[in-house]
Design an enzyme around this catalytic site. Structure first.
Site, PDB file in Angstrom:
ATOM      1  N   CYS A 179     -14.502   3.763  -2.829  1.00 17.53           N
ATOM      2  CA  CYS A 179     -13.348   4.431  -3.437  1.00 17.53           C
ATOM      3  C   CYS A 179     -13.775   5.461  -4.475  1.00 17.53           C
ATOM      4  CB  CYS A 179     -12.425   3.379  -4.068  1.00 17.53           C
ATOM      5  SG  CYS A 179     -11.089   4.097  -5.014  1.00 17.53           S
ATOM      6  N   CYS A 209     -11.490   7.487  -1.946  1.00 17.97           N
ATOM      7  CA  CYS A 209     -10.230   7.900  -2.576  1.00 17.97           C
ATOM      8  C   CYS A 209     -10.373   8.964  -3.662  1.00 17.97           C
ATOM      9  CB  CYS A 209      -9.555   6.688  -3.233  1.00 17.97           C
ATOM     10  SG  CYS A 209      -9.768   5.143  -2.359  1.00 17.97           S
ATOM     11  N   LYS A 216     -12.096  12.328  -2.626  1.00 17.85           N
ATOM     12  CA  LYS A 216     -11.185  12.893  -1.601  1.00 17.85           C
ATOM     13  C   LYS A 216      -9.988  13.569  -2.256  1.00 17.85           C
ATOM     14  CE  LYS A 216      -7.801  10.810  -0.500  1.00 17.85           C
ATOM     15  NZ  LYS A 216      -7.732   9.687   0.384  1.00 17.85           N
ATOM     16  N   TYR A 251      -6.289   8.042   8.990  1.00 16.40           N
ATOM     17  CA  TYR A 251      -6.203   8.560   7.617  1.00 16.40           C
ATOM     18  C   TYR A 251      -7.289   9.599   7.325  1.00 16.40           C
ATOM     19  CZ  TYR A 251      -3.216   4.679   5.878  1.00 16.40           C
ATOM     20  OH  TYR A 251      -2.204   3.796   5.627  1.00 16.40           O
ATOM     21  N   GLU A 303      -6.856  13.651   6.633  1.00 20.64           N
ATOM     22  CA  GLU A 303      -7.097  14.140   5.267  1.00 20.64           C
ATOM     23  C   GLU A 303      -8.252  15.145   5.235  1.00 20.64           C
ATOM     24  OE1 GLU A 303      -7.576  10.582   2.926  1.00 20.64           O
ATOM     25  OE2 GLU A 303      -5.407  10.326   2.692  1.00 20.64           O
ATOM     26  N   HIS A 321      18.503  15.502 -10.174  1.00 18.94           N
ATOM     27  CA  HIS A 321      18.758  16.772  -9.513  1.00 18.94           C
ATOM     28  C   HIS A 321      18.113  17.915 -10.269  1.00 18.94           C
ATOM     29  CE1 HIS A 321      20.931  19.369  -6.794  1.00 18.94           C
ATOM     30  NE2 HIS A 321      21.342  20.084  -7.821  1.00 18.94           N
ATOM     31  N   GLU A 353      15.680  12.874  -4.609  1.00 15.52           N
ATOM     32  CA  GLU A 353      17.080  12.428  -4.712  1.00 15.52           C
ATOM     33  C   GLU A 353      17.693  12.203  -3.336  1.00 15.52           C
ATOM     34  OE1 GLU A 353      20.068  15.249  -6.217  1.00 15.52           O
ATOM     35  OE2 GLU A 353      18.652  16.871  -5.835  1.00 15.52           O
TER      36      GLU A 353
HETATM   37  P1  NDP Z   1      -8.507   4.597  11.129  1.00 10.14           P
HETATM   38  O1  NDP Z   1      -8.664   3.265  11.715  1.00 10.14           O
HETATM   39  O2  NDP Z   1      -7.329   4.915  10.300  1.00 10.14           O
HETATM   40  O3  NDP Z   1      -8.561   5.674  12.301  1.00 10.14           O
HETATM   41  C1  NDP Z   1      -9.625   5.703  13.203  1.00 10.14           C
HETATM   42  C2  NDP Z   1      -9.324   6.752  14.237  1.00 10.14           C
HETATM   43  O4  NDP Z   1     -10.456   6.919  15.092  1.00 10.14           O
HETATM   44  C3  NDP Z   1      -8.143   6.382  15.114  1.00 10.14           C
HETATM   45  O5  NDP Z   1      -7.394   7.546  15.348  1.00 10.14           O
HETATM   46  C4  NDP Z   1      -8.815   5.882  16.386  1.00 10.14           C
HETATM   47  O6  NDP Z   1      -8.054   6.110  17.540  1.00 10.14           O
HETATM   48  C5  NDP Z   1     -10.055   6.755  16.433  1.00 10.14           C
HETATM   49  N1  NDP Z   1     -11.150   6.139  17.162  1.00 10.14           N
HETATM   50  C6  NDP Z   1     -11.634   4.882  17.025  1.00 10.14           C
HETATM   51  N2  NDP Z   1     -12.646   4.672  17.883  1.00 10.14           N
HETATM   52  C7  NDP Z   1     -12.802   5.818  18.576  1.00 10.14           C
HETATM   53  C8  NDP Z   1     -13.669   6.207  19.624  1.00 10.14           C
HETATM   54  N3  NDP Z   1     -14.568   5.367  20.121  1.00 10.14           N
HETATM   55  N4  NDP Z   1     -13.566   7.462  20.118  1.00 10.14           N
HETATM   56  C9  NDP Z   1     -12.630   8.298  19.623  1.00 10.14           C
HETATM   57  N5  NDP Z   1     -11.773   7.990  18.634  1.00 10.14           N
HETATM   58  C10 NDP Z   1     -11.859   6.760  18.120  1.00 10.14           C
HETATM   59  O7  NDP Z   1      -9.875   4.851  10.370  1.00 10.14           O
HETATM   60  P2  NDP Z   1     -10.344   5.962   9.339  1.00 10.14           P
HETATM   61  O8  NDP Z   1     -11.784   6.124   9.616  1.00 10.14           O
HETATM   62  O9  NDP Z   1      -9.469   7.160   9.374  1.00 10.14           O
HETATM   63  O10 NDP Z   1     -10.123   5.263   7.940  1.00 10.14           O
HETATM   64  C11 NDP Z   1     -10.552   3.914   7.721  1.00 10.14           C
HETATM   65  C12 NDP Z   1      -9.599   3.219   6.819  1.00 10.14           C
HETATM   66  O11 NDP Z   1      -9.774   3.664   5.498  1.00 10.14           O
HETATM   67  C13 NDP Z   1      -8.116   3.473   7.121  1.00 10.14           C
HETATM   68  O12 NDP Z   1      -7.628   2.631   8.117  1.00 10.14           O
HETATM   69  C14 NDP Z   1      -7.477   3.218   5.797  1.00 10.14           C
HETATM   70  O13 NDP Z   1      -7.171   1.849   5.679  1.00 10.14           O
HETATM   71  C15 NDP Z   1      -8.554   3.594   4.809  1.00 10.14           C
HETATM   72  N6  NDP Z   1      -8.224   4.888   4.201  1.00 10.14           N
HETATM   73  C16 NDP Z   1      -7.110   5.001   3.442  1.00 10.14           C
HETATM   74  C17 NDP Z   1      -6.778   6.205   2.882  1.00 10.14           C
HETATM   75  C18 NDP Z   1      -5.541   6.325   2.061  1.00 10.14           C
HETATM   76  O14 NDP Z   1      -4.997   5.304   1.657  1.00 10.14           O
HETATM   77  N7  NDP Z   1      -5.062   7.539   1.804  1.00 10.14           N
HETATM   78  C19 NDP Z   1      -7.596   7.404   3.054  1.00 10.14           C
HETATM   79  C20 NDP Z   1      -8.731   7.175   3.893  1.00 10.14           C
HETATM   80  C21 NDP Z   1      -9.025   5.960   4.435  1.00 10.14           C
HETATM   81  P3  NDP Z   1      -6.864   5.118  17.967  1.00 10.14           P
HETATM   82  O15 NDP Z   1      -5.717   5.407  17.068  1.00 10.14           O
HETATM   83  O16 NDP Z   1      -6.601   5.532  19.390  1.00 10.14           O
HETATM   84  O17 NDP Z   1      -7.393   3.735  17.843  1.00 10.14           O
END
Ligand code: NDP
Length: 453
Positions: free
Chosen positions: A43, A48, A51, A178, A182, A438, A443
Site C-alpha cells: 500500500c 495505494c 498510485k 482495478y 487505474e 446544493h 445531492e
Molecule cells: P483483479 O483481480 O482486480 O483483476 C485481474 C484482471 O486480470 C482481471 O480483469 C482478470 O480477468 C485478468 N486476468 C487474470 N488472469 C489473466 C490471464 N491469465 N490472462 C489475461 N487476463 C487475466 O487484480 P488487479 O491485479 O487489478 O488488482 C489486485 C487487487 O488489488 C484487486 O482485486 C483489488 O482488491 C486490489 N486493488 C485495489 C485498488 C483500490 O482499492 N482502488 C487498486 C488496486 C488494486 P477476469 O476478469 O476475466 O478474471
C-alpha cells in the site's frame, strides 16, 4: 516468564502486520516484526499511496484544459517531467516509511530488517539468528501474477511501474481489474498512448454491469484504446520497444507492457514446508474467523489469506487479531465483510458499496432501481464531455438501500459517506428525507425519486 523470545512475531510489515504489531505492543505484549523489503508494504510503497499521487499528476493537464472555459489562458506549453514526479513521490514514500518505523518502535515492537523463515511452529530464522515466539503471524501480503506466454518476462507489473526510469510514448496494459484500469488512466493522463487489452467482453468483472458500460464510455473519452475479447499471445523485443502479438493476430508495439492480471499470496521463501499450515485450493493460507491457521499458534491475515485485497480490510483484521489474542478474546466482534466500500481511481472515479444489480438479482432480492446520469455543473463551462452516473438499489420488501454506485469526480470520497448510511441500515425514505447540499453532484443521491420502470 515466557519460554519464548517473543509473545508475538509478525512476518511482514504491511498494512495488516504493522497494525497488529502496534496494537499488540501497546497492550504490553512483547512483539517483533520482520520485514526485508519496505515498511508499510504494498500500500505505502507500490500500491495505494504512490498510485493516488500518480492519479493526481495524471489529472492536472485536463484540469488546465478545463480552465479555459472559466476564462483562464496559459501562455507557452505545459511540460510534464516524469523524473520530477518520481523523485517527489519517492521522497514522500521515504517519509511514510519513517513514520511506520516510528509507529512500530514507539509502540515497543522490535523491527528485524531481515527475511523471516519458519524453522518450526515456534521458531523463525532471520539470517544467522533464530528467534522463538509463542505466536507467529503470516502477514506477507500478495505479489503480482503474470500469466504464462512467450516473452512474458518482458512485461512489467505495478511493482516496476512505480520506479520506471522513462515514461514510454506507448503502453499496453493487460487486464481488466482495478490495477489495469487505474494504471491505464494514469498513463493516458500523462500523455502516453495507452491500449488496454482484456480477455473478456467487458472489464471490471464483478462490478454493476450498467456501471461497467458507463465507465467504458468515459474511459474511451479519455483516449484509452480498449481491446476486449483479446489477450496477449506473445511479446518480443524490437529495439527499444516491445512487439505485442495478440491472440486475434493483431500486433501492437509499445515501450512497456504492464500486466495487471491479479495478485497471488506471497508465500515464497518463507520456510512454509517446515510448518503444517494448510493452504486452500487457491494456494491462500486458510484461516478461521479469528485468522488462526491449521496450526494452533500460527495466524495469518491480509492478502495472503485471499479475500478482499484491500488495505482497510487488512487493518480491520489486524485490529481484530490484537483484540482477540490480547484483549476481549472470544468476545471480540468478528470483522464484518459485508458492505465494504471500494473505489477505482480511474477518470472519472468509480465508487461502490453493497450489491450490484446482478448480485441482487442472483440473491432473489426484488429491487427498485434508481439511476441518474448527467453532466456535472463544472463541465457546463469547462467544455469537457465527462459525465457522471449514480445508481441506488432499494430492497422493495424493506425499503433498505442495499447498493450504491457512482462514476464521477471524487466518487470514492462520496461513496465513503454513503457507505456509513448503508452500514447503518438506511432506507430509501431516510435518503429521501435527507436534505441535499446544493449544488453538488452528491445531492443526486438524496433526490432520486423515480424508480426505473
Ligand atoms: P483483479 O483481480 O482486480 O483483476 C485481474 C484482471 O486480470 C482481471 O480483469 C482478470 O480477468 C485478468 N486476468 C487474470 N488472469 C489473466 C490471464 N491469465 N490472462 C489475461 N487476463 C487475466 O487484480 P488487479 O491485479 O487489478 O488488482 C489486485 C487487487 O488489488 C484487486 O482485486 C483489488 O482488491 C486490489 N486493488 C485495489 C485498488 C483500490 O482499492 N482502488 C487498486 C488496486 C488494486 P477476469 O476478469 O476475466 O478474471
Amino acid at each position: 516468564m515466557s519460554k519464548y523470545d517473543y509473545d508475538l512475531f509478525v512476518i511482514g510489515a504491511g498494512s495488516g502486520g504493522v497494525r497488529l504489531a502496534r496494537m499488540a505492543a501497546s497492550k504490553g505484549v512483547k512483539v517483533a516484526v520482520a520485514e526485508d523489503r519496505y515498511l508499510g508494504g504494498t500500500c505505502v510503497n507500490v500500491g495505494c499511496v504512490p498510485k493516488k499521487l500518480f492519479v493526481y499528476a495524471s489529472e492536472v493537464n485536463e484540469q488546465v484544459e478545463d480552465s479555459n472555459g472559466y476564462g483562464w489562458s496559459h501562455s507557452g506549453t505545459s511540460q510534464f517531467d516524469w523524473p520530477t514526479l518520481l523523485a517527489n513521490k519517492n521522497t514522500e514514500i521515504s517519509r511514510l516509511n519513517g513514520i511506520y518505523q516510528n509507529l512500530l518502535e514507539n509502540s515497543g515492537a522490535k523491527i528485524y530488517d531481515a527475511r523471516a523463515r519458519f524453522v518450526d511452529e515456534h521458531t523463525v530464522s532471520l539470517g544467522n539468528e533464530k528467534v522463538t515466539a509463542e505466536r507467529i503471524v503470516i502477514a506477507t501480503g500478495s505479489w503480482p501474477f503474470v500469466p504464462e506466454f512467450p516473452g512474458n518476462e518482458l512485461a512489467i507489473t505495478s511493482n516496476e511501474f512505480f520506479y520506471l526510469e522513462h515514461l514510454p510514448a506507448k503502453a499496453v496494459v493487460l487486464g481488466g481489474g482495478y490495477i489495469a484500469i487505474e494504471m491505464a488512466g494514469i498513463m493516458a493522463g500523462l500523455g502516453v498512448d495507452t491500449t488496454l487489452v482484456y480477455r473478456g467482453d467487458m472489464f471490471l468483472r464483478g462490478f454493476d454491469e450498467e456501471i461497467r458500460y458507463f465507465v467504458k464510455d468515459e474511459v474511451e473519452k479519455k483516449g484509452i484504446k480498449l481491446l476486449f475479447n483479446n489477450n496477449i499471445e506473445s511479446l518480443q523485443k524490437a529495439n527499444e520497444n516491445i512487439e505485442v502479438t495478440l491472440q486475434s493476430g493483431a500486433q501492437l508495439d509499445a515501450g512497456i507492457v504492464l500486466a495487471a492480471t491479479g495478485r497471488r499470496p506471497h508465500l515464497q521463501d518463507l520456510g512454509m514446508n517446515n510448518v503444517a499450515v494448510a493452504l486452500n485450493e487457491k494456494g491462500e493460507v486458510a484461516v478461521n474467523d479469528h485468522y488462526q491457521t491449521s496450526v494452533e499458534n500460527i495466524f495469518a491475515l491480509g492478502d495472503v489469506t485471499g479475500g478482499m485485497q484491500l488495505t482497510p480490510v487488512a487493518l480491520a483484521e489486524g485490529m481484530h487479531l490484537s483484540e482477540y489474542l490480547y484483549g476481549k478474546g472470544e468476545d471480540t466482534a468478528l470483522v464484518d465483510y459485508t458492505n465494504i466500500a471500494t473505489a477505482v481511481f480511474c477518470q472519472p472515479n468509480i465508487g461502490t458499496v453493497g450489491l450490484s444489480e446482478e448480485q441482487a438479482g442472483k440473491a432473489g432480492i426484488d429491487c427498485d432501481i434508481y439511476v441518474s446520469s448527467f453532466r456535472p455543473l463544472k463541465h457546463t463551462l469547462s467544455g469537457s464531455n465527462e459525465r457522471c452516473m449514480m445508481k441506488l438499489l432499494v430492497d422493495k420488501a424493506t425499503d433498505k438501500v442495499i447498493g450504491a454506485h457512482m462514476v464521477g469526480h471524487e466518487a470514492g470520497e462520496i461513496i465513503q459517506g454513503i457507505a456509513i448510511a448503508i452500514k447503518a441500515g438506511a432506507t430509501k425514505a431516510d435518503f429521501d428525507s435527507t436534505i441535499g447540499i446544493h449544488p453538488t453532484s452528491a445531492e443526486e443521491f438524496v433526490t432520486m425519486r423515480t424508480a426505473r420502470a
